[in-house]
Design a protein around this motif. Structure first.
Motif, PDB file in Angstrom:
ATOM      1  N   PHE A 117      14.068 -10.807  -4.294  1.00  0.00           N
ATOM      2  CA  PHE A 117      12.648 -11.136  -4.413  1.00  0.00           C
ATOM      3  C   PHE A 117      11.902 -10.061  -5.188  1.00  0.00           C
ATOM      4  O   PHE A 117      11.113 -10.356  -6.093  1.00  0.00           O
ATOM      5  N   PHE A 118      12.146  -8.790  -4.847  1.00  0.00           N
ATOM      6  CA  PHE A 118      11.441  -7.698  -5.517  1.00  0.00           C
ATOM      7  C   PHE A 118      11.851  -7.581  -6.983  1.00  0.00           C
ATOM      8  O   PHE A 118      11.047  -7.165  -7.822  1.00  0.00           O
ATOM      9  N   ILE A 119      13.093  -7.932  -7.302  1.00  0.00           N
ATOM     10  CA  ILE A 119      13.513  -7.943  -8.706  1.00  0.00           C
ATOM     11  C   ILE A 119      12.688  -8.969  -9.475  1.00  0.00           C
ATOM     12  O   ILE A 119      12.154  -8.681 -10.558  1.00  0.00           O
ATOM     13  N   PHE A 120      12.570 -10.180  -8.915  1.00  0.00           N
ATOM     14  CA  PHE A 120      11.763 -11.217  -9.570  1.00  0.00           C
ATOM     15  C   PHE A 120      10.300 -10.796  -9.658  1.00  0.00           C
ATOM     16  O   PHE A 120       9.656 -10.927 -10.706  1.00  0.00           O
ATOM     17  N   PHE A 121       9.780 -10.277  -8.553  1.00  0.00           N
ATOM     18  CA  PHE A 121       8.370  -9.909  -8.472  1.00  0.00           C
ATOM     19  C   PHE A 121       8.010  -8.843  -9.499  1.00  0.00           C
ATOM     20  O   PHE A 121       7.021  -8.964 -10.237  1.00  0.00           O
ATOM     21  N   THR A 122       8.806  -7.774  -9.569  1.00  0.00           N
ATOM     22  CA  THR A 122       8.489  -6.671 -10.479  1.00  0.00           C
ATOM     23  C   THR A 122       8.737  -7.042 -11.946  1.00  0.00           C
ATOM     24  O   THR A 122       8.035  -6.562 -12.832  1.00  0.00           O
ATOM     25  N   PRO A 200      11.153  -2.219 -24.478  1.00  0.00           N
ATOM     26  CA  PRO A 200      11.371  -1.042 -23.621  1.00  0.00           C
ATOM     27  C   PRO A 200      10.225  -0.811 -22.637  1.00  0.00           C
ATOM     28  O   PRO A 200      10.442  -0.294 -21.537  1.00  0.00           O
ATOM     29  N   LEU A 201       9.022  -1.200 -23.015  1.00  0.00           N
ATOM     30  CA  LEU A 201       7.872  -1.012 -22.136  1.00  0.00           C
ATOM     31  C   LEU A 201       7.955  -1.943 -20.931  1.00  0.00           C
ATOM     32  O   LEU A 201       7.644  -1.542 -19.801  1.00  0.00           O
ATOM     33  N   ILE A 202       8.363  -3.181 -21.172  1.00  0.00           N
ATOM     34  CA  ILE A 202       8.537  -4.132 -20.065  1.00  0.00           C
ATOM     35  C   ILE A 202       9.647  -3.652 -19.134  1.00  0.00           C
ATOM     36  O   ILE A 202       9.519  -3.700 -17.900  1.00  0.00           O
ATOM     37  N   LEU A 203      10.745  -3.164 -19.713  1.00  0.00           N
ATOM     38  CA  LEU A 203      11.864  -2.671 -18.908  1.00  0.00           C
ATOM     39  C   LEU A 203      11.440  -1.475 -18.054  1.00  0.00           C
ATOM     40  O   LEU A 203      11.780  -1.388 -16.869  1.00  0.00           O
ATOM     41  N   PHE A 204      10.680  -0.553 -18.654  1.00  0.00           N
ATOM     42  CA  PHE A 204      10.198   0.604 -17.891  1.00  0.00           C
ATOM     43  C   PHE A 204       9.279   0.155 -16.761  1.00  0.00           C
ATOM     44  O   PHE A 204       9.415   0.603 -15.618  1.00  0.00           O
ATOM     45  N   LEU A 210      10.052  -1.610  -9.471  1.00  0.00           N
ATOM     46  CA  LEU A 210      11.157  -1.981  -8.591  1.00  0.00           C
ATOM     47  C   LEU A 210      11.580  -0.799  -7.722  1.00  0.00           C
ATOM     48  O   LEU A 210      11.787  -0.953  -6.511  1.00  0.00           O
ATOM     49  N   ILE A 211      11.693   0.381  -8.319  1.00  0.00           N
ATOM     50  CA  ILE A 211      12.067   1.573  -7.550  1.00  0.00           C
ATOM     51  C   ILE A 211      11.025   1.842  -6.471  1.00  0.00           C
ATOM     52  O   ILE A 211      11.355   2.218  -5.335  1.00  0.00           O
ATOM     53  N   GLN A 212       9.756   1.643  -6.811  1.00  0.00           N
ATOM     54  CA  GLN A 212       8.701   1.885  -5.824  1.00  0.00           C
ATOM     55  C   GLN A 212       8.797   0.918  -4.650  1.00  0.00           C
ATOM     56  O   GLN A 212       8.604   1.303  -3.494  1.00  0.00           O
TER      57      GLN A 212
END
Length: 249
Positions: A117-122, A200-204, A210-212
């Motif tokens: 869920f958090f992967i999709f959300f972020t 790269p900006l979207i990935l960052f 996600l880490i947060q």
């Protein structure tokens, strides 16, 4: 012949004729969508992620349709990573340092379902916010000047995060988050001007958030202040690089 050429000349886009008005409309629509979704989620006592999901999913779909129908993907900076010059990659290193600092909090114990869920959300948040602020607003304003584009897009990005104060966050945390989002916005906007690539900006943005979400709650403001310092130095570095490139052009 002049009349024929005049008739066949393509009509300039609305954002070209009235860039300021176009940006005001984009920002107001985004704020309205998030505020309305937040009010609905509060009334229905939904999860804290509900306002973003309710507002950002339709916004993401609208952006995809718009960029596809208007053939604006390239305009918004969606280009292959191979298009970034070899010398341009070093300017992303401070972003890696930021991710390392955030990751020092460790990870929470979460179920696979929560992680998915958090992967999709972020990823949703990263795509929408970067496309709106660095893909559309910044590029619309680049017709005026790079400095105007960077400053205005970053300020609007920071202003949007004031809405977090409505979730019961204290004044200190809200102030730090606004400053934090401002330096993040400036850093990413400068990178967009530098390398003209939003991927790269979207990935960052995605990995950062996600880490947060997967990480433990912070116990002090130290890491946030360190990140602000890293990004402030990064802004100076990229800004000097852009000035040198402009001077040698």
């Amino acid at each position: 012949m002049t009349e024929i050429l005049t008739k066949t000349k393509p009509k300039p886009a609305f954002s070209e004729n009235r860039p300021v008005l176009a940006i005001i409309i984009i920002q107001l629509l985004l704020l309205f969508a998030v505020s309305a979704a937040g009010a609905y989620a509060t009334i229905k006592e939904l999860d804290y992620t509900a306002p973003v999901l309710l507002s950002f999913i339709p916004i993401a779909l609208a952006l995809i349709v718009y960029l596809t129908l208007r053939k604006k993907w390239g305009f918004a900076g969606f280009r292959p990573l191979s298009a970034i010059p070899h010398g341009g990659w070093k300017y992303y290193l401070p972003l890696v340092a930021v991710l390392i600092v955030i990751g020092t909090n460790g990870l929470k114990a979460l179920t696979p379902g929560q992680i998915y869920f958090f992967i999709f959300f972020t990823l949703l948040v990263g795509f929408v916010e970067e496309t709106v602020y660095r893909g559309l607003i910044l590029n619309i304003l680049l017709r005026k000047s790079a400095s105007t584009a960077v400053i205005v897009s970053s300020l609007l990005f920071g202003v949007t995060h004031i809405l977090n104060a409505l979730s019961g966050q204290n004044a200190v945390d809200t102030t730090i988050q606004i400053v934090y989002s401002l330096v993040v916005g400036l850093s990413l906007a400068l990178l967009m001007v530098k390398n003209r690539n939003i991927v790269p900006l979207i990935l960052f943005h995605f990995v950062h958030n996600l880490i947060q979400f997967l990480g433990n709650e912070r116990t002090s403001i130290g890491p946030d202040l360190l990140i602000i310092a890293i990004l402030a130095a990064h802004c100076v570095w990229v800004g000097i690089s852009l000035k040198k490139g402009k001077a040698s052009a």
